[in-house]
Design an enzyme around this catalytic site. Structure first.
Site, PDB file in Angstrom:
ATOM      1  N   ASN A 247       0.761  -1.340  -0.106  1.00 57.61           N
ATOM      2  CA  ASN A 247       0.068  -0.104   0.043  1.00 57.61           C
ATOM      3  C   ASN A 247       0.812   1.195   0.050  1.00 57.61           C
ATOM      4  OD1 ASN A 247      -1.413   2.344   1.113  1.00 57.61           O
ATOM      5  ND2 ASN A 247      -3.212   0.727   1.731  1.00 57.61           N
TER       6      ASN A 247
ATOM      7  N   HIS B  99       0.979   6.328   1.493  1.00 53.19           N
ATOM      8  CA  HIS B  99       1.724   7.489   2.493  1.00 53.19           C
ATOM      9  C   HIS B  99       2.818   8.086   1.700  1.00 53.19           C
ATOM     10  CE1 HIS B  99      -0.830   7.010   5.420  1.00 53.19           C
ATOM     11  NE2 HIS B  99      -0.841   5.629   5.640  1.00 53.19           N
TER      12      HIS B  99
ATOM     13  N   HIS C 144      -5.743   3.520  -1.499  1.00 51.06           N
ATOM     14  CA  HIS C 144      -6.957   3.783  -1.004  1.00 51.06           C
ATOM     15  C   HIS C 144      -7.375   5.252  -1.460  1.00 51.06           C
ATOM     16  CE1 HIS C 144      -9.586   4.152   2.859  1.00 51.06           C
ATOM     17  NE2 HIS C 144     -10.094   4.437   1.843  1.00 51.06           N
TER      18      HIS C 144
ATOM     19  N   ARG D 115      -9.409   7.921  -0.803  1.00 47.40           N
ATOM     20  CA  ARG D 115     -10.472   8.394   0.184  1.00 47.40           C
ATOM     21  C   ARG D 115     -11.236   9.377  -0.403  1.00 47.40           C
ATOM     22  NH1 ARG D 115      -8.929   6.618   5.569  1.00 47.40           N
ATOM     23  NH2 ARG D 115     -10.315   7.913   6.134  1.00 47.40           N
TER      24      ARG D 115
ATOM     25  N   ARG E  70      -7.031  12.866   0.743  1.00 48.11           N
ATOM     26  CA  ARG E  70      -5.931  13.525   1.529  1.00 48.11           C
ATOM     27  C   ARG E  70      -4.503  12.642   1.037  1.00 48.11           C
ATOM     28  NH1 ARG E  70      -7.115  10.107   7.187  1.00 48.11           N
ATOM     29  NH2 ARG E  70      -8.974  11.180   6.840  1.00 48.11           N
TER      30      ARG E  70
ATOM     31  N   GLU F 117      -8.618   0.205  -2.737  1.00 45.24           N
ATOM     32  CA  GLU F 117      -9.442   0.252  -1.479  1.00 45.24           C
ATOM     33  C   GLU F 117     -10.408   1.539  -1.628  1.00 45.24           C
ATOM     34  OE1 GLU F 117      -6.530   0.764   1.768  1.00 45.24           O
ATOM     35  OE2 GLU F 117      -5.971  -1.359   1.551  1.00 45.24           O
TER      36      GLU F 117
ATOM     37  N   THR G 140      -8.275   3.736   8.507  1.00 47.27           N
ATOM     38  CA  THR G 140      -9.360   3.103   8.420  1.00 47.27           C
ATOM     39  C   THR G 140      -9.742   2.339   9.814  1.00 47.27           C
ATOM     40  OG1 THR G 140      -9.159   2.487   6.035  1.00 47.27           O
ATOM     41  CG2 THR G 140     -10.661   1.230   7.128  1.00 47.27           C
TER      42      THR G 140
ATOM     43  N   GLU H 217     -10.960  -9.500   3.125  1.00 47.30           N
ATOM     44  CA  GLU H 217      -9.803  -9.218   3.891  1.00 47.30           C
ATOM     45  C   GLU H 217      -9.887  -8.941   5.475  1.00 47.30           C
ATOM     46  OE1 GLU H 217      -7.425  -5.835   2.192  1.00 47.30           O
ATOM     47  OE2 GLU H 217      -6.637  -5.272   4.067  1.00 47.30           O
TER      48      GLU H 217
ATOM     49  N   HIS I 135      -3.799  -4.439   7.707  1.00 46.12           N
ATOM     50  CA  HIS I 135      -3.883  -3.341   8.740  1.00 46.12           C
ATOM     51  C   HIS I 135      -2.925  -3.274   9.996  1.00 46.12           C
ATOM     52  CE1 HIS I 135      -5.632   0.585  10.277  1.00 46.12           C
ATOM     53  NE2 HIS I 135      -6.107   0.536   9.142  1.00 46.12           N
TER      54      HIS I 135
HETATM   55  N1  PXP Z   1      -5.996  -2.975   4.498  1.00 47.72           N
HETATM   56  C1  PXP Z   1      -6.806  -1.928   4.341  1.00 47.72           C
HETATM   57  C2  PXP Z   1      -8.313  -2.326   4.095  1.00 47.72           C
HETATM   58  C3  PXP Z   1      -6.576  -0.742   4.701  1.00 47.72           C
HETATM   59  O1  PXP Z   1      -7.484   0.327   4.815  1.00 47.72           O
HETATM   60  C4  PXP Z   1      -5.386  -0.312   5.063  1.00 47.72           C
HETATM   61  C5  PXP Z   1      -4.780   1.209   5.549  1.00 47.72           C
HETATM   62  O2  PXP Z   1      -4.901   1.979   4.339  1.00 47.72           O
HETATM   63  C6  PXP Z   1      -4.485  -1.264   4.960  1.00 47.72           C
HETATM   64  C7  PXP Z   1      -4.582  -2.443   4.635  1.00 47.72           C
HETATM   65  C8  PXP Z   1      -2.808  -1.041   5.173  1.00 47.72           C
HETATM   66  O3  PXP Z   1      -2.625  -0.713   6.646  1.00 47.72           O
HETATM   67  P1  PXP Z   1      -1.371  -0.350   7.023  1.00 47.72           P
HETATM   68  O4  PXP Z   1      -0.923   1.054   6.403  1.00 47.72           O
HETATM   69  O5  PXP Z   1      -1.451  -0.024   8.435  1.00 47.72           O
HETATM   70  O6  PXP Z   1      -0.245  -1.391   6.621  1.00 47.72           O
END
Ligand code: PXP
Length: 235
Positions: free
Chosen positions: A7, A10, A43, A45, A49, A70, A101, A151, A190
């Site tokens: 992901n 960031h 994601h 959003r 952001r 996402e 999330t 998930e 997550h």
């Molecule tokens: N899975 C989902 C559904 C999420 O919303 C997120 C955060 O955007 C992640 C995985 C990744 O989470 P983390 O950044 O804590 O690894």
């Protein structure tokens, strides 16, 4: 071995902090692929952001592995997904004030709304995963609504330590068996990091792990020395 979805939200968070053009998540996706990512996860959003509409479009053109979007069940995001056609959409709940999330989707409470979005996405060929807490009733409903994958939300597991963490792991394992038993693919994500990922990755039939913050955080650290060295050469 479970597939790794990286992901890259960031990377875009750092870019948006300056409303600049770098760092570009598209570049990060290329490097993640070179590092062995099986999937690129973003994601989009509602408040935009971090990831922007442009990122979704360009990543769709450039990513060579699976692209997982996402998203909440918001109309503009669903429309963009249907136009852009990522390989997979993972439906998540979204609150504007949250840092990230928090909690899985409430399928029981939002059944009709989620069912309509699943149908819209599947009609254009997008595979649908639902982000759920390890709760039997929610998983039953995911199967009933025809989701291809669930998930599992590992956030609580990641927050706990010791015996409490083992209890959370047990909930995930039981939920994982239910998901696979009901014919859906098992994903998780997550809060996973270099310390806590092992037991989740080893769950029976775990297919895909989506990991963001810890990988981006580590990438900053392992790349800092080189970045400073390159600037120093220019002075
Ligand atoms: N899975 C989902 C559904 C999420 O919303 C997120 C955060 O955007 C992640 C995985 C990744 O989470 P983390 O950044 O804590 O690894």
């Amino acid at each position: 071995m479970a597939e790794l979805g990286v992901n890259i939200d960031h990377v875009a968070t750092v870019r948006q902090a300056r409303q600049a053009s770098e760092p570009d998540p598209v570049w990060a996706a290329v490097l993640a692929e070179l590092g062995g990512a099986d999937c690129i996860t973003i994601h989009l959003r509602e408040d935009r952001r971090h990831i922007q509409d442009r990122d979704v479009r360009v990543l769709k053109e450039t990513v060579n592995v699976k692209l997982n979007l996402e998203m909440a069940c918001a109309k503009d995001v669903v429309d963009l997904a249907c136009r852009t056609l990522p390989d997979q959409a993972t439906l998540v709940p979204e609150k504007r004030e949250e840092l990230t999330t928090e909690g899985g989707l409430d399928l029981v409470g939002q059944r009709d709304q989620v069912a309509a979005v699943i149908e819209q996405l599947q009609d254009v060929g997008i595979s649908v995963a639902l982000f759920l807490d390890p709760i039997a009733e929610q998983i039953d409903l995911a199967a009933e609504l025809g989701a291809q994958a669930v998930e599992l939300h590992t956030g609580q597991y990641a927050l706990e330590q010791g015996e409490a963490q083992q209890q959370e792991l047990l909930k995930l394992i039981n939920a994982g068996q239910q998901i696979v038993g009901q014919g859906m693919a098992l994903h998780a994500g997550h809060g996973l990091n270099y310390h806590n990922v092992g037991p989740v990755a080893n769950m029976d039939q775990m297919l895909e792990l989506n990991i963001g913050h810890s990988i981006v955080a580590r990438a900053l650290m392992v790349g800092m020395k080189q970045a400073v060295h390159e600037m120093k050469q220019l002075l």
